[in-house]
Motif scaffolding. Structure first.
Motif, PDB file in Angstrom:
ATOM      1  N   GLU A   1     -23.060  33.371  -2.729  1.00  0.00           N
ATOM      2  CA  GLU A   1     -21.792  32.675  -2.527  1.00  0.00           C
ATOM      3  C   GLU A   1     -20.681  33.481  -3.191  1.00  0.00           C
ATOM      4  O   GLU A   1     -20.844  33.977  -4.308  1.00  0.00           O
ATOM      5  CB  GLU A   1     -21.855  31.269  -3.146  1.00  0.00           C
ATOM      6  N   ALA A   2     -19.535  33.620  -2.513  1.00  0.00           N
ATOM      7  CA  ALA A   2     -18.524  34.516  -3.060  1.00  0.00           C
ATOM      8  C   ALA A   2     -17.110  33.933  -3.055  1.00  0.00           C
ATOM      9  O   ALA A   2     -16.261  34.392  -3.809  1.00  0.00           O
ATOM     10  CB  ALA A   2     -18.536  35.841  -2.317  1.00  0.00           C
ATOM     11  N   CYS A   3     -16.838  32.950  -2.232  1.00  0.00           N
ATOM     12  CA  CYS A   3     -15.476  32.413  -2.165  1.00  0.00           C
ATOM     13  C   CYS A   3     -15.533  30.946  -1.787  1.00  0.00           C
ATOM     14  O   CYS A   3     -16.342  30.554  -0.961  1.00  0.00           O
ATOM     15  CB  CYS A   3     -14.668  33.203  -1.128  1.00  0.00           C
ATOM     16  N   ARG A   4     -14.682  30.134  -2.428  1.00  0.00           N
ATOM     17  CA  ARG A   4     -14.644  28.711  -2.103  1.00  0.00           C
ATOM     18  C   ARG A   4     -13.379  28.345  -1.331  1.00  0.00           C
ATOM     19  O   ARG A   4     -13.026  27.173  -1.253  1.00  0.00           O
ATOM     20  CB  ARG A   4     -14.670  27.885  -3.403  1.00  0.00           C
ATOM     21  N   ALA A   5     -12.670  29.348  -0.842  1.00  0.00           N
ATOM     22  CA  ALA A   5     -11.442  29.110  -0.083  1.00  0.00           C
ATOM     23  C   ALA A   5     -10.488  28.205  -0.854  1.00  0.00           C
ATOM     24  O   ALA A   5     -10.050  27.173  -0.357  1.00  0.00           O
ATOM     25  CB  ALA A   5     -11.771  28.501   1.283  1.00  0.00           C
ATOM     26  N   CYS A   6     -10.193  28.599  -2.092  1.00  0.00           N
ATOM     27  CA  CYS A   6      -9.393  27.714  -2.940  1.00  0.00           C
ATOM     28  C   CYS A   6      -7.925  27.683  -2.518  1.00  0.00           C
ATOM     29  O   CYS A   6      -7.184  26.789  -2.895  1.00  0.00           O
ATOM     30  CB  CYS A   6      -9.522  28.124  -4.406  1.00  0.00           C
ATOM     31  N   GLY A   7      -7.507  28.685  -1.753  1.00  0.00           N
ATOM     32  CA  GLY A   7      -6.131  28.666  -1.264  1.00  0.00           C
ATOM     33  C   GLY A   7      -5.123  29.312  -2.203  1.00  0.00           C
ATOM     34  O   GLY A   7      -3.937  29.417  -1.869  1.00  0.00           O
ATOM     35  N   GLU A   8      -5.577  29.715  -3.391  1.00  0.00           N
ATOM     36  CA  GLU A   8      -4.677  30.407  -4.335  1.00  0.00           C
ATOM     37  C   GLU A   8      -5.466  31.580  -4.890  1.00  0.00           C
ATOM     38  O   GLU A   8      -5.898  31.538  -6.036  1.00  0.00           O
ATOM     39  CB  GLU A   8      -4.317  29.500  -5.522  1.00  0.00           C
ATOM     40  N   CYS A   9      -5.660  32.594  -4.096  1.00  0.00           N
ATOM     41  CA  CYS A   9      -6.595  33.651  -4.490  1.00  0.00           C
ATOM     42  C   CYS A   9      -6.091  34.420  -5.711  1.00  0.00           C
ATOM     43  O   CYS A   9      -4.967  34.907  -5.729  1.00  0.00           O
ATOM     44  CB  CYS A   9      -6.846  34.601  -3.333  1.00  0.00           C
ATOM     45  N   ILE A  10      -6.940  34.508  -6.746  1.00  0.00           N
ATOM     46  CA  ILE A  10      -6.529  35.234  -7.951  1.00  0.00           C
ATOM     47  C   ILE A  10      -7.377  36.488  -8.175  1.00  0.00           C
ATOM     48  O   ILE A  10      -7.425  37.016  -9.283  1.00  0.00           O
ATOM     49  CB  ILE A  10      -6.568  34.337  -9.212  1.00  0.00           C
ATOM     50  N   LEU A  11      -8.012  36.957  -7.115  1.00  0.00           N
ATOM     51  CA  LEU A  11      -8.845  38.160  -7.258  1.00  0.00           C
ATOM     52  C   LEU A  11      -8.064  39.336  -7.842  1.00  0.00           C
ATOM     53  O   LEU A  11      -8.631  40.172  -8.536  1.00  0.00           O
ATOM     54  CB  LEU A  11      -9.428  38.557  -5.897  1.00  0.00           C
ATOM     55  N   ASN A  12      -6.766  39.389  -7.559  1.00  0.00           N
ATOM     56  CA  ASN A  12      -5.962  40.513  -8.052  1.00  0.00           C
ATOM     57  C   ASN A  12      -5.827  40.520  -9.567  1.00  0.00           C
ATOM     58  O   ASN A  12      -5.472  41.528 -10.160  1.00  0.00           O
ATOM     59  CB  ASN A  12      -4.567  40.487  -7.422  1.00  0.00           C
TER      60      ASN A  12
ATOM     61  N   VAL B   1     -13.359  39.910  -8.910  1.00  0.00           N
ATOM     62  CA  VAL B   1     -14.505  38.991  -9.035  1.00  0.00           C
ATOM     63  C   VAL B   1     -13.944  37.569  -9.072  1.00  0.00           C
ATOM     64  O   VAL B   1     -13.046  37.285  -9.865  1.00  0.00           O
ATOM     65  CB  VAL B   1     -15.296  39.252 -10.344  1.00  0.00           C
ATOM     66  N   CYS B   2     -14.457  36.676  -8.234  1.00  0.00           N
ATOM     67  CA  CYS B   2     -13.880  35.332  -8.141  1.00  0.00           C
ATOM     68  C   CYS B   2     -14.430  34.399  -9.221  1.00  0.00           C
ATOM     69  O   CYS B   2     -15.613  34.068  -9.212  1.00  0.00           O
ATOM     70  CB  CYS B   2     -14.172  34.743  -6.758  1.00  0.00           C
ATOM     71  N   PRO B   3     -13.580  33.947 -10.138  1.00  0.00           N
ATOM     72  CA  PRO B   3     -14.067  33.045 -11.193  1.00  0.00           C
ATOM     73  C   PRO B   3     -14.380  31.646 -10.667  1.00  0.00           C
ATOM     74  O   PRO B   3     -15.229  30.961 -11.218  1.00  0.00           O
ATOM     75  CB  PRO B   3     -12.902  32.991 -12.192  1.00  0.00           C
ATOM     76  N   ILE B   4     -13.700  31.252  -9.593  1.00  0.00           N
ATOM     77  CA  ILE B   4     -13.940  29.923  -9.038  1.00  0.00           C
ATOM     78  C   ILE B   4     -15.387  29.818  -8.567  1.00  0.00           C
ATOM     79  O   ILE B   4     -16.040  28.789  -8.732  1.00  0.00           O
ATOM     80  CB  ILE B   4     -12.999  29.655  -7.831  1.00  0.00           C
ATOM     81  N   THR B   5     -15.890  30.910  -8.005  1.00  0.00           N
ATOM     82  CA  THR B   5     -17.240  30.906  -7.439  1.00  0.00           C
ATOM     83  C   THR B   5     -18.270  31.465  -8.415  1.00  0.00           C
ATOM     84  O   THR B   5     -19.324  30.879  -8.611  1.00  0.00           O
ATOM     85  CB  THR B   5     -17.264  31.759  -6.144  1.00  0.00           C
ATOM     86  N   HIS B   6     -17.970  32.589  -9.039  1.00  0.00           N
ATOM     87  CA  HIS B   6     -18.969  33.241  -9.894  1.00  0.00           C
ATOM     88  C   HIS B   6     -19.187  32.496 -11.206  1.00  0.00           C
ATOM     89  O   HIS B   6     -20.241  32.640 -11.806  1.00  0.00           O
ATOM     90  CB  HIS B   6     -18.552  34.683 -10.210  1.00  0.00           C
TER      91      HIS B   6
HETATM   92  S1  SF4 Z   1      -9.910  32.871  -5.982  1.00  0.00           S
HETATM   93 FE1  SF4 Z   1     -12.009  32.835  -5.282  1.00  0.00          FE
HETATM   94  S2  SF4 Z   1     -12.216  30.905  -4.183  1.00  0.00           S
HETATM   95 FE2  SF4 Z   1     -10.038  31.323  -4.353  1.00  0.00          FE
HETATM   96  S3  SF4 Z   1      -9.583  32.389  -2.435  1.00  0.00           S
HETATM   97 FE3  SF4 Z   1      -9.958  33.959  -3.998  1.00  0.00          FE
HETATM   98  S4  SF4 Z   1     -12.132  34.468  -3.764  1.00  0.00           S
HETATM   99 FE4  SF4 Z   1     -11.798  32.536  -2.689  1.00  0.00          FE
END
Ligand code: SF4
Ligand code: SF4
Lengths: 222, 317
Positions: free
Chosen positions: A135-146, A151-156
């Motif tokens: 699992e890698a993304c929860r489609a949170c709508g406010e992506c903070i990968l940058n 690495v996605c903290p919401i998912t990881h």
């Molecule tokens: S922060 Fe994580 S859950 Fe949110 S959009 Fe980006 S990858 Fe997906």
């Protein structure tokens, strides 16, 4: 990719019995579920055999290229109009999106029919290799990968912490899952360290805004 | 400079420079608070305050807000109300802080909380709307600015006179992310830290030095006096990431197997704890690395008198 797994046959059978269904149309996904093996031609073949073995009759089987697209589903149903009319139910070998798109179209074109799913939709994930997904993304709508080294903290992070780690990790492993999975916040630390951006790690990230993602979202780009 | 206000006995004690002792109380899965109150009455002789845990290890127990209030009220011992982000969202947390203030609680330990999957109700929904850093920020916002995420408190609301503490884990490996995590908590306004259990000065000292250098937040070092071999062995096996030193465990075992009478055995266990912890605490105290000690001796108040004597501390009553 949307990762799906098969529901236990008993559960599928129970659903079919609940609808007193005997004549079945199988609609299988040609994209994600095909890659995972739960859909596509392969998944459809297995389901067909299972159904026949258990005394059901399969009127037809179609693989739809993108069953999460209402238009593709409409097209597919148009081609098998007679079978759909004659069927008791449709069995979907697609994720929740595909199954819902099928039901949207059925409500419009065949209002007495329903599509039942034979799959559980488990997550949106990366493919490591065939059969291994994460699992890698929860489609949170406010992506903070940058800000987190990609690495996605919401998912990881098991607690979806925006300011981690939680103190529960041992040797870089997460307290959830018996210390077998990597701690997301150690991954973030390592990622930021290797690009020399630990200043980003130190930033206090404000709580998320759930006002949009706390309920069903719609997007209209037209 | 704005005047720094001190509301709680715990913060006053920390600021006084005296060596601070806090204890730990765990209300269990019962609506009966009496055993906790009785233990608190015992602890009052030794500690300035004690924590009341919030569904510890993700197991469902008496509410920590109710437990904190009742215990403080009935025992007279000041309570550190532990509050986790696992079981309620920011609305629940804000309400709980108002509730705590209305009930006269003066300290909150702001925790993210163990994950539901680690406890006895793994099917429950994990909330984690906030994390510990956010919760620290919220307590400070309510106390310092009279608002909740910007929403002003009513005019008739008395000032929120609550201090906020946080947790720190000296056993973290790797260590660096944990240190930076604590730096963030310091930026969020944390006023004191209580650490997880440490057994090893070689681990504690560098960690405490980093915290002092990078944050200056006063630290109460967590220790876990063990009332017997069974407790020691259980802790060693069950708590991931922390192990009881092998020679200490062997000494506990020797006492168990040593054919001593019940009383002598208890005596011997107490002595082992004192001999083990006191040199470490004295050393850290001398180096000015700790403000005191958080003694997680749940159901073991008898350890306090010998421990305090060895640390040259006077009982409080
Ligand atoms: S922060 Fe994580 S859950 Fe949110 S959009 Fe980006 S990858 Fe997906
Ligand atoms: S151990 Fe790491 S990944 Fe797991 S909950 Fe804690 S911070 Fe998140």
């Amino acid at each position: 990719m949307i990762v799906t797994e098969n529901k236990p046959w008993e559960e599928v059978k129970l659903a079919l019995d609940n609808y007193m269904a005997n004549k079945i149309v199988i609609v299988s996904c040609g994209v994600c579920a095909a890659k995972v093996g739960t859909g596509g031609t392969e998944g459809a073949k297995k389901m067909e055999a299972q159904l026949i073995d258990n005394g059901f009759s399969v009127l037809t089987t179609v693989v739809v290229d993108e069953p999460c697209d209402d238009r593709m589903v409409k097209q597919a149903f148009r081609k098998i109009k007679d079978e759909v009319e004659k069927s008791d139910v449709i069995i979907s070998l697609a994720c929740g999106l595909g199954t819902q798109a099928m039901n949207t179209v059925l409500r419009e074109k065949f209002p007495k029919k329903v599509a039942l799913t034979a799959l559980n939709t488990v997550f949106m994930g990366e493919t490591e290799r065939f059969g291994v997904y994460k699992e890698a993304c929860r489609a949170c709508g406010e992506c903070i990968l940058n800000e987190t080294g990609g690495v996605c903290p919401i998912t990881h992070c098991a607690k979806s912490m925006l300011n981690g780690p939680c103190g529960g990790s041992v040797d870089g492993k997460c307290e959830v899952g018996d210390y077998t999975r990597s701690c997301g916040w150690v991954e973030i630390y390592d990622a930021l360290q290797s690009i020399d951006r630990l200043d980003l790690f130190l930033k206090v990230r404000e709580p998320r805004n759930w006002s949009e993602s706390g309920h069903q979202r719609e997007l209209n780009l037209r | 400079m704005t005047e720094v206000k001190t509301y709680s006995n715990l913060m006053k004690e920390i600021q006084s420079g005296r060596f601070v002792l806090t204890g730990e109380l765990e209300p269990e899965r019962t609506a009966n608070i009496e055993p906790t109150v009785n233990e608190a009455i015992e602890l009052r002789k030794y500690c300035i305050a004690a924590n009341i845990t919030d569904n510890p290890k993700s197991t469902v127990c008496l509410s920590s807000l109710a437990g904190s209030y009742l215990t403080q009220e009935k025992s007279g011992l000041e309570i550190v109300y532990q509050l986790t982000c696992r079981d309620q969202n920011r609305m629940g947390l804000g309400a709980a802080i108002l509730g705590a203030a209305s009930l006269g609680l003066k300290n909150i330990l702001a925790l993210t909380g163990d994950h539901n999957a680690c406890g006895d109700m793994p099917a429950s929904k994990p909330v984690f709307d906030y994390d510990s850093t956010h919760l620290i920020q919220l307590v400070r916002e309510m106390a310092d600015k009279r608002s909740i995420e910007g929403l002003p408190l009513d005019e008739d609301c008395p000032n929120i006179e609550i201090h906020v503490g946080g947790a720190a884990n000296p056993n973290a490996s790797p260590m660096e992310p944990e240190i930076m995590h604590i730096q963030r908590k310091a930026m969020a306004g944390v006023e004191f830290l209580q650490t997880q259990v440490v057994y090893d000065i070689e681990i504690a000292e560098p960690f405490l030095k980093e915290i002092r250098e990078k944050t200056g937040v006063p630290v109460l070092l967590g220790i876990f006096p063990m009332s017997g071999y069974g407790v020691a062995k259980g802790f060693d096996e069950l708590v991931p990431g922390v192990s009881v030193p092998k020679d200490l465990l062997a000494k506990f075992k020797a006492v168990k197997k040593g054919g001593l009478g019940k009383k002598e055995k208890k005596e011997a266990y107490r002595k082992l704890n004192v001999d083990f912890y006191v040199p470490m605490l004295k050393e850290l105290k001398k180096k000015n690395l700790v403000a005191g000690c958080h003694i997680m001796a749940v159901h073991y108040p008898k350890i306090f008198p010998p421990l305090m004597e060895a640390l040259d501390l006077q009982p409080r009553e």
